[in-house]
Scaffold this motif. Structure first.
Motif, short mmCIF file in Angstrom:
data_model
loop_
_atom_site.label_atom_id
_atom_site.label_comp_id
_atom_site.label_asym_id
_atom_site.label_seq_id
_atom_site.Cartn_x
_atom_site.Cartn_y
_atom_site.Cartn_z
N UNK A 73 15.43 13.79 -6.30
CA UNK A 73 15.81 12.54 -5.66
C UNK A 73 14.66 11.57 -5.44
N UNK A 74 13.44 12.07 -5.28
CA UNK A 74 12.28 11.20 -5.08
C UNK A 74 11.36 11.21 -6.29
N UNK A 75 11.90 11.63 -7.42
CA UNK A 75 11.14 11.75 -8.66
C UNK A 75 11.66 10.75 -9.68
N UNK A 76 10.81 9.86 -10.13
CA UNK A 76 11.22 8.83 -11.08
C UNK A 76 11.76 9.44 -12.37
N UNK A 77 11.20 10.57 -12.77
CA UNK A 77 11.64 11.25 -13.99
C UNK A 77 13.13 11.55 -13.95
N UNK A 78 13.57 12.26 -12.91
CA UNK A 78 14.96 12.66 -12.82
C UNK A 78 15.88 11.50 -12.44
N UNK A 79 15.43 10.66 -11.52
CA UNK A 79 16.29 9.55 -11.09
C UNK A 79 16.44 8.48 -12.15
N UNK A 80 15.47 8.37 -13.04
CA UNK A 80 15.58 7.37 -14.11
C UNK A 80 16.80 7.65 -14.99
N UNK A 81 17.10 8.94 -15.17
CA UNK A 81 18.30 9.29 -15.94
C UNK A 81 19.56 8.90 -15.17
N UNK A 115 5.09 0.11 -11.46
CA UNK A 115 4.56 0.26 -10.10
C UNK A 115 3.09 -0.10 -9.98
N UNK A 116 2.29 0.33 -10.92
CA UNK A 116 0.85 0.12 -10.82
C UNK A 116 0.43 -1.21 -11.46
N UNK A 117 0.92 -1.46 -12.70
CA UNK A 117 0.54 -2.69 -13.40
C UNK A 117 1.43 -3.87 -13.06
N UNK A 118 2.61 -3.60 -12.49
CA UNK A 118 3.54 -4.66 -12.07
C UNK A 118 3.87 -5.61 -13.23
N UNK A 119 4.17 -5.05 -14.39
CA UNK A 119 4.36 -5.89 -15.58
C UNK A 119 5.61 -6.76 -15.49
N UNK A 120 6.62 -6.33 -14.72
CA UNK A 120 7.85 -7.11 -14.64
C UNK A 120 7.65 -8.45 -13.95
N UNK A 121 6.68 -8.52 -13.06
CA UNK A 121 6.43 -9.75 -12.32
C UNK A 121 5.24 -10.55 -12.84
N UNK A 122 4.38 -9.93 -13.61
CA UNK A 122 3.13 -10.58 -14.02
C UNK A 122 3.15 -11.13 -15.44
N UNK A 123 4.05 -10.60 -16.29
CA UNK A 123 3.98 -10.99 -17.70
C UNK A 123 5.36 -11.35 -18.24
N UNK A 124 5.35 -12.13 -19.32
CA UNK A 124 6.60 -12.44 -20.00
C UNK A 124 7.02 -11.24 -20.86
N UNK A 174 0.82 -1.21 0.00
CA UNK A 174 0.00 0.00 0.00
C UNK A 174 0.86 1.26 0.00
N UNK A 175 1.95 1.24 0.76
CA UNK A 175 2.87 2.37 0.77
C UNK A 175 3.53 2.53 -0.60
N UNK A 176 3.89 1.40 -1.19
CA UNK A 176 4.50 1.40 -2.52
C UNK A 176 3.57 2.04 -3.54
N UNK A 177 2.32 1.59 -3.57
CA UNK A 177 1.36 2.14 -4.53
C UNK A 177 1.07 3.61 -4.23
N UNK A 178 1.06 3.97 -2.95
CA UNK A 178 0.81 5.36 -2.57
C UNK A 178 1.92 6.28 -3.09
N UNK A 179 3.17 5.87 -2.87
CA UNK A 179 4.29 6.68 -3.35
C UNK A 179 4.27 6.84 -4.85
N UNK A 180 4.03 5.74 -5.56
CA UNK A 180 3.99 5.79 -7.02
C UNK A 180 2.83 6.66 -7.50
N UNK A 181 1.68 6.56 -6.83
CA UNK A 181 0.51 7.34 -7.23
C UNK A 181 0.75 8.84 -7.06
N UNK A 182 1.39 9.22 -5.95
CA UNK A 182 1.68 10.64 -5.74
C UNK A 182 2.68 11.15 -6.78
#
Length: 492
Positions: A251-259, A353-362, A115-123
């Motif tokens: 630092x807490x933004x996927x956009x900037x940290x992804x780079x 984060x939301x669809x969890x495709x890395x763990x659910x699909x090939x 729930x914390x994981x989904x909350x952080x990603x949602x924000x």
């Protein structure tokens, strides 16, 4: 300049981006490439490109226009960035690299629960959709005024065209392409600022060696404000707000940290942050200096242009064709440098984060889902930007952006602070409630203090919001404390 010439410039610029996309996309369109660029990006390329993504059209347009009303007070925020980037380089980056994360919000799941994981990603998703839309709205609005209105093209069509162009060069290789296109776009943006500064100085009769002296001696260049702690410009409010803004919006933004996470190693990522911090501080000062010169020029020539209209109006109608051409290129670069990475990071976060495709699909199905999310995210940005057309009026976009960020990134600040600096586990199911209530309570407190005591939180609202989230999490502590993942114990 004729509309046909402007369209030619846009087409040529877009052609260069497509070429870069083609060259970087030769390795295929796997999710590993789209999300992480296979962690093969040179750190110096990432560092230079991040400058353009951090500045974006908000800095390009709003910061120069802000000087007339706020002078150089924004530098107090920028100085705070330095502290924030130090925290990112020494605390957050080691954590992300040791955990080998695709999405940085995975940490919250490991530390607290799903729930914390989904909350952080949602924000993050809310924050980035609105933040990216603010930035793109500003650029699209300027393009509308200087070009598309005269051609009879409606605003919605301008926005749609902009997003489609961005989608075309990011849909295959994602972050791998963006690392290189952002480098080019940063260069064009800085050249535009340099050309405009030189032109205005010539018109004002300033010599090449007298610019710095002229700027520092002007009343508009006042940088530090210690006299009224109730004011939004008060130094310590701005400084610490800047530090926390840097932590959450980078630092807490996927956009900037992804780079950052595309660098080959933690050491390279930290070198990236070090040089990025230095250059970004200097560049922000030059944007403010340009704003001062443009303000003086407008006053001396009786030009009625203020805030976000200042730079566009002067570039288009007063500073000559050459300046306008570079302004246009810089404007387009600013639009793409912020929007392309936002589109990619939103696609990454929603998919992982939301669809969890890395763990659910090939793998093959992961790619198909990611491409659909990419398209849907593009449509969402179009709709939000068009909505902003009807709700934003006169206030500078950068001010609105940072105030909004204080409410949406605040819960992320509280969650990560609690996770990194305490040993307690919490009741995960109630974390979303705390994350939602904290911004609401922050708004109530800020409004009350403003109305009753004329105390303006300004950007400082992000600290209040994070603090309330932290306090709320303490109410959810479970009886038996756990051991959080830390930089020293986590394994890749």
């Amino acid at each position: 300049m004729q509309p046909a010439h402007i369209l030619l410039i846009i087409a040529a610029y877009f052609g260069v981006l497509i070429l870069i996309s083609y060259l970087t996309g030769k390795g295929g369109d796997s999710n590993e490439t789209f999300f992480k660029a296979k962690r093969q990006s040179p750190w110096y390329v990432v560092a230079f490109g991040m400058i353009g993504a951090s500045l974006s059209g908000v800095t390009f347009i709003s910061v120069p226009g802000w000087v007339e009303a706020s002078r150089f007070s924004y530098m107090q925020v920028v100085l705070g960035y330095i502290l924030g980037y130090l925290i990112i380089g020494t605390v957050l980056l080691p954590l992300y690299y040791r955990l080998n994360l695709t999405s940085i919000y995975t940490y919250l799941g490991e530390r607290f629960g799903s729930n914390s994981y989904k909350t952080g990603a949602s924000f993050f998703l809310i924050s980035r959709v609105v933040g990216a839309s603010f930035r793109l709205f500003l650029i699209a609005n300027v393009l509308q005024v200087i070009l598309f209105d005269d051609m009879g093209i409606p605003f919605w069509a301008t926005v749609t065209l902009t997003i489609i162009l961005i989608w075309l060069y990011t849909f295959k290789s994602g972050i791998k392409t963006i690392v290189w296109t952002d480098t080019l776009q940063t260069l064009f943006m800085l050249i535009a600022v340099g050309v405009a500064t030189y032109s205005v100085c010539q018109d004002l009769g300033l010599g090449d060696t007298g610019i710095l002296e002229y700027v520092t001696q002007s009343d508009l260049s006042r940088m530090f404000f210690f006299d009224d702690f109730k004011s939004a410009d008060y130094f310590w409010k701005q400084f610490f707000s800047g530090a926390f803004i840097a932590v959450v919006m980078t630092g807490l933004d996927q956009d900037m940290m992804q780079k950052n996470l595309t660098c080959k190693s933690l050491k390279d990522a930290q070198k990236n942050m070090f040089w990025f911090t230095i250059v970004l501080t200097v560049v922000n000062f030059f944007f403010l200096a340009l704003g001062l010169l443009l303000t003086v020029y407008a006053q001396q020539n009786g030009v009625d242009a203020h805030k976000d209209d200042l730079f566009p109006v002067l570039a288009k109608d007063y500073l000559g064709t050459g300046v306008f051409v570079f302004f246009l290129i810089g404007l387009i670069a600013a639009a793409y440098s912020s929007a392309d990475s936002a589109l990619t990071s939103l696609t990454t976060s929603f998919s992982v984060d939301i669809l969890d495709i890395e763990n659910r699909y090939e793998e093959k199905k992961q790619v198909r889902i990611r491409k659909r999310v990419h398209i849907l995210t593009s449509i969402l940005l179009i709709l939000v930007i068009i909505t902003f057309k009807y709700i934003i009026r006169n206030e500078s976009v950068i001010a609105k952006l940072f105030v909004f960020a204080g409410y949406t990134y605040g819960p992320l600040l509280g969650l990560y602070s609690f996770g990194l600096f305490t040993r307690w586990k919490v009741r995960d199911k109630l974390v979303p409630l705390v994350a939602v209530m904290s911004p609401i309570l922050s708004y109530v407190i800020a409004t009350f203090l403003q109305n009753q005591y004329h105390f303006d939180f300004g950007f400082f609202i992000i600290i209040l919001n994070g603090f309330l989230t932290f306090c709320g999490l303490t109410l959810l502590i479970r009886k038996n404390p756990g051991t959080p993942i830390t930089v020293s114990t986590a394994k890749p």
